[in-house]
Design an enzyme around this catalytic site. Sequence first.
Site, PDB file in Angstrom:
ATOM      1  N   ARG A 122       0.887  -1.179   0.000  1.00 13.90           N
ATOM      2  CA  ARG A 122       0.000   0.000   0.000  1.00 13.90           C
ATOM      3  C   ARG A 122       0.913   1.213   0.000  1.00 13.90           C
ATOM      4  O   ARG A 122       1.724   1.395   0.916  1.00 13.90           O
ATOM      5  CB  ARG A 122      -0.892   0.014   1.240  1.00 13.90           C
ATOM      6  N   HIS A 129      -7.505   0.886  -6.286  1.00 18.22           N
ATOM      7  CA  HIS A 129      -7.732   0.037  -5.111  1.00 18.22           C
ATOM      8  C   HIS A 129      -8.431  -1.244  -5.586  1.00 18.22           C
ATOM      9  O   HIS A 129      -9.595  -1.491  -5.271  1.00 18.22           O
ATOM     10  CB  HIS A 129      -8.578   0.796  -4.087  1.00 18.22           C
ATOM     11  N   GLN A 162     -10.210  -3.730  -3.145  1.00 18.02           N
ATOM     12  CA  GLN A 162     -11.488  -3.195  -2.669  1.00 18.02           C
ATOM     13  C   GLN A 162     -12.568  -3.394  -3.721  1.00 18.02           C
ATOM     14  O   GLN A 162     -13.679  -3.842  -3.426  1.00 18.02           O
ATOM     15  CB  GLN A 162     -11.318  -1.694  -2.365  1.00 18.02           C
ATOM     16  N   ASP A 220     -17.227   7.541  -0.377  1.00 16.87           N
ATOM     17  CA  ASP A 220     -15.924   7.352   0.260  1.00 16.87           C
ATOM     18  C   ASP A 220     -15.552   8.664   0.943  1.00 16.87           C
ATOM     19  O   ASP A 220     -16.240   9.673   0.790  1.00 16.87           O
ATOM     20  CB  ASP A 220     -14.886   6.965  -0.823  1.00 16.87           C
ATOM     21  N   CYS A 225     -31.256  24.674   9.477  1.00 18.47           N
ATOM     22  CA  CYS A 225     -32.251  25.571  10.082  1.00 18.47           C
ATOM     23  C   CYS A 225     -33.038  24.876  11.184  1.00 18.47           C
ATOM     24  O   CYS A 225     -33.667  25.546  12.006  1.00 18.47           O
ATOM     25  CB  CYS A 225     -33.184  26.132   9.024  1.00 18.47           C
ATOM     26  N   ARG A 261     -31.258  33.279  16.318  1.00 18.98           N
ATOM     27  CA  ARG A 261     -32.573  33.764  15.878  1.00 18.98           C
ATOM     28  C   ARG A 261     -33.022  34.879  16.821  1.00 18.98           C
ATOM     29  O   ARG A 261     -33.549  35.905  16.409  1.00 18.98           O
ATOM     30  CB  ARG A 261     -33.603  32.626  15.907  1.00 18.98           C
TER      31      ARG A 261
HETATM   32  N1  NVA Z   1      -9.891   6.804  -0.926  1.00 24.96           N
HETATM   33  C1  NVA Z   1      -9.486   6.367   0.394  1.00 24.96           C
HETATM   34  C2  NVA Z   1      -9.715   4.909   0.557  1.00 24.96           C
HETATM   35  C3  NVA Z   1      -9.312   4.364   1.874  1.00 24.96           C
HETATM   36  C4  NVA Z   1      -9.535   2.900   1.961  1.00 24.96           C
HETATM   37  C5  NVA Z   1      -8.028   6.713   0.609  1.00 24.96           C
HETATM   38  O1  NVA Z   1      -7.234   6.557  -0.312  1.00 24.96           O
HETATM   39  O2  NVA Z   1      -7.697   7.171   1.696  1.00 24.96           O
HETATM   40  N1   CP Z   2     -11.185  -0.068   2.659  1.00 27.84           N
HETATM   41  C1   CP Z   2      -9.900  -0.145   3.051  1.00 27.84           C
HETATM   42  O1   CP Z   2      -8.997  -0.337   2.247  1.00 27.84           O
HETATM   43  O2   CP Z   2      -9.713   0.000   4.386  1.00 27.84           O
HETATM   44  P1   CP Z   2      -8.333   0.154   5.166  1.00 27.84           P
HETATM   45  O3   CP Z   2      -7.759   1.499   4.804  1.00 27.84           O
HETATM   46  O4   CP Z   2      -8.692   0.045   6.610  1.00 27.84           O
HETATM   47  O5   CP Z   2      -7.434  -0.907   4.744  1.00 27.84           O
END
Ligand code: NVA
Ligand code: CP
Length: 292
Positions: free
Chosen positions: A110, A137, A140, A232, A252, A280
């Site tokens: 990652r 991703h 996912q 997201d 409101c 108000r």
């Molecule tokens: N779009 C988000 C997904 C996290 C799983 C990010 O990249 O932080």
């Molecule tokens: N959805 C997802 O990838 O979650 P994490 O960031 O917790 O791994």
Amino acid sequence: MNAVMSLKGRDFLTLLDFSTEEILDLLALAADLKAKQKAGVSYTPLSGKTMAMIFEKPSTRTRVSFEVGMIQLGGQAMYLNGNDLQLGRGETIADTARVLSQYVDVIMIRTFAHQKVEELAEYASVPVINGLTDDDHPCQALADLLTIYEAKKTFQGVKLAYVGDGNNVANALLVAAAKVGMNVAIACPPGYEPKAEYVEAARQIGEKTGATVVVTHDPLVAVAGADAIYTDVWTSMGQESERKPDYLFLHCLPAHRGEEVTAGVMDGPNSVVFEQAGNRLHAQKAILLSVL
Ligand code: NVA
Ligand code: CP
């Protein structure tokens, strides 16, 4: 052919690299593994195999699900924080790939730039899995396809709407949906569109699979007739400088908690709804004093 056999040795960097049939095979296998797990069947074909998991961004789901997955399949996974590796002190991706390939059977990473995953895959002699980059991703998206298929039993005629930032998740979903012939509509704010390459690729794939691909700035257009609605975070990991911590949430009142606003937002640090209601009194006194 069985997906495990046909994909042996392949990297899993983006669903763009996989055919419709390969993705459907992966989904069928996933469903089968899920059924085995739910039935309490022990299935350990990865006994003796080790996975390295490099994380340069935080994670809960990806880390834990990969580690548990390896354990359930009989193998082992090791968590490697990018900052604690020599990678964090300047050792190259290429050298890291070549060294880790001497020790482990598969590498998951990652990271930020998608090119980094591509470079790791180029130099590793073992398969590399993308556990999230700034652009994609795919793990996912595969899980999302499984989730939708379990509920709808088909992808044909199903419409997925995504409302939010056109980020890595949106890019991955565009491709995933197009590949399996599911209609997809992405609504994002101007300037936050999914990457043009992914949109173009999804459109081309859709022409073959029959999936329609829409990118719009209007969330109502995206969600019209949708079977699944997805969103997201507004600020993805690595884009924290774009966050607006000082936004105000106003309403409101009366509010329908859980409908137009969640309780978390209503009661959160950015909410000024009760000061707003209190004002108000003061604003109307000012009006009265002025007009009388
Ligand atoms: N779009 C988000 C997904 C996290 C799983 C990010 O990249 O932080
Ligand atoms: N959805 C997802 O990838 O979650 P994490 O960031 O917790 O791994």
